[in-house]
Design a protein around this motif. Structure first.
Motif, short mmCIF file in Angstrom:
data_model
loop_
_atom_site.label_atom_id
_atom_site.label_comp_id
_atom_site.label_asym_id
_atom_site.label_seq_id
_atom_site.Cartn_x
_atom_site.Cartn_y
_atom_site.Cartn_z
N GLY A 186 13.88 0.91 -1.63
CA GLY A 186 13.63 2.24 -2.19
C GLY A 186 12.49 2.98 -1.54
N LEU A 187 11.80 2.37 -0.57
CA LEU A 187 10.68 3.01 0.11
C LEU A 187 11.13 3.52 1.48
N PRO A 188 10.45 4.51 2.03
CA PRO A 188 10.83 5.07 3.34
C PRO A 188 10.36 4.19 4.50
N VAL A 189 10.94 2.99 4.57
CA VAL A 189 10.53 1.98 5.54
C VAL A 189 11.74 1.57 6.38
N GLN A 190 11.53 1.44 7.68
CA GLN A 190 12.56 0.90 8.56
C GLN A 190 11.98 -0.32 9.29
N PHE A 191 12.73 -1.42 9.24
CA PHE A 191 12.36 -2.63 9.98
C PHE A 191 13.20 -2.67 11.25
N ALA A 203 0.81 -1.22 0.00
CA ALA A 203 0.00 0.00 0.00
C ALA A 203 0.84 1.27 0.00
N ILE A 204 2.12 1.16 0.33
CA ILE A 204 2.95 2.34 0.54
C ILE A 204 3.06 3.23 -0.70
N PRO A 205 3.31 2.72 -1.89
CA PRO A 205 3.42 3.63 -3.05
C PRO A 205 2.16 4.49 -3.25
N GLU A 264 11.75 -6.86 3.33
CA GLU A 264 12.82 -5.90 3.07
C GLU A 264 13.08 -5.76 1.58
N LYS A 265 12.98 -6.86 0.84
CA LYS A 265 13.14 -6.78 -0.61
C LYS A 265 11.98 -6.01 -1.24
#
Length: 390
Positions: free
Chosen positions: A258-263, A227-229, A253-254
């Protein structure tokens, strides 16, 4: 007030390094509130620790072994059954089993006042798939047998009640719905949201969406990533934090490249509270959710929630009044987020309404009283039948 001697059988607690999910806080806090009410509570669980009294509860540990989850739990059942017998004088009034893990012990003690709490089902944990592998069939069989022999059954939501009645033929008269409790004040803390965000390299004014839970198919983290894009197309500066571990982490993670995501992986309690109170929105994208402790934790912190319309989430959220419920699809999750993300005042109102609901329905004092009523009925039925001890 009559007090009881109560045995909890649960494969995890907050006072052991073996903590997997929401079962640990749900069972641990229930035991502690029962003990605070004057009841003698013994908690039989796994762990490397020495037996100890913690917050009024007597903990008894074992260290199981086995080549697979079924053998491991069978060993745990046998080991904890021995520990139980060592403390069964005078006899326990109630034997409360949490989920399927120690059904072998319940079988041996089936003539006693036994209660089985379904916190979830194997069917639900596997996303509604019946599965073909032998472990699924073994675990499902134990869930069926536990519901068959228990004197009473509790479930954490009406949807889970329906699930166990449908899957395992548990009669309606035997099942009581008792939600998980929470201490709302423990989750509402004062933080500087901007300072917390900066610790993660996020601009203090950037909106932060938080996912908390296991990174597994059931919890739907992949739906949020997908959903992020769409969310970013509406609001480019949104940032995403995923707190939790699980077998999907590498693939997620794959997906999120390129998305503003932190695990963040496993997050300690203090850090969890700071992130929870600093975030702008909590997203719960579960495919199956018997109850959803994340929901009541978020509400306790007055956080707004966007959640999928399933299970306990569907039952407890009043749409557009204390949260947003959406279908189990990435585009629906994105729509729910975008509906709110540019309206902080609206999000604040929904979060405040959620906290009011927690105070009314989910405080531990309310939940503990409801569980005690189940205990009383089982004990009374045991006395009438001449059983209950042995």
């Amino acid at each position: 007030m009559e007090t009881y001697k109560i045995a909890f059988f649960c494969w995890e607690s907050l006072h052991s390094r073996f903590k997997v999910g929401g079962l640990a806080p749900a069972a641990t806090h229930l035991a502690e509130h029962l003990a605070a009410g004057g009841h003698e509570v013994h908690f039989f669980t796994r762990g490397e620790e020495e037996d100890a009294d913690i917050n009024g509860v007597h903990y008894h540990y074992c260290l199981p072994y086995g080549d697979n989850i079924v053998d491991y739990c069978r060993t745990m059942s046998n080991m904890l059954l021995n520990a139980f017998r060592a403390h069964d004088t005078p006899p326990f009034d109630i034997l409360h089993f949490h989920d399927w893990h120690m059904v072998e012990a319940m079988h041996i003690l089936r003539d006693r006042n036994t209660i089985l709490s379904y916190h979830s089902t194997e069917y639900g944990r596997n996303g509604g798939n019946f599965g073909g592998w032998w472990e699924f069939q073994e675990i499902s069989g134990k869930e069926w047998y536990g519901g068959y022999i228990a004197k009473a059954v509790t479930t954490v939501s009406n949807s889970t009640k329906t699930e166990v009645m449908w899957l395992y033929g548990v009669p309606e008269w035997k099942v009581t719905v008792i939600p998980n409790g929470i201490d709302p004040d423990a989750y509402r803390i004062q933080v500087d949201p901007g300072a917390v965000k900066k610790r993660y390299g996020i601009h203090p004014l950037a909106p932060v969406l938080l996912f908390v839970g296991r990174l597994t198919y059931q919890k739907g983290p992949d739906l949020l990533v997908q959903a992020i894009p769409t969310i970013l197309a509406r609001r480019w500066d949104v940032q995403f934090l995923f707190a939790g571990t699980g077998d999907m982490r590498e693939s997620l993670e794959k997906m999120a490249t390129g998305l503003p995501v932190q695990f963040l992986g496993y997050v300690a309690d203090e850090e969890h509270l700071q992130i929870l109170n600093a975030c702008d929105l909590v997203v719960i994208p579960s495919r199956n959710e018997p109850f959803g402790l994340v929901l009541t934790e978020a509400w306790s912190a007055e956080r707004c929630v966007v959640a999928t319309d399933v299970g306990g989430l569907a039952e407890n959220i009043e749409n557009f009044k204390d949260g947003i419920k959406v279908p189990v699809r990435p585009e629906s999750i994105a729509w729910g987020v975008c509906l709110l993300i540019n309206d902080p005042a609206h999000m604040q109102r929904l979060g405040q309404a959620g906290r009011r609901k927690v105070m009314e329905r989910f405080r531990w004092s309310v939940v503990t009283d409801r569980m005690l009523e189940v205990y009383r009925k089982v004990i009374a039925a045991g006395r009438d039948s001449g059983g209950g001890e042995g």
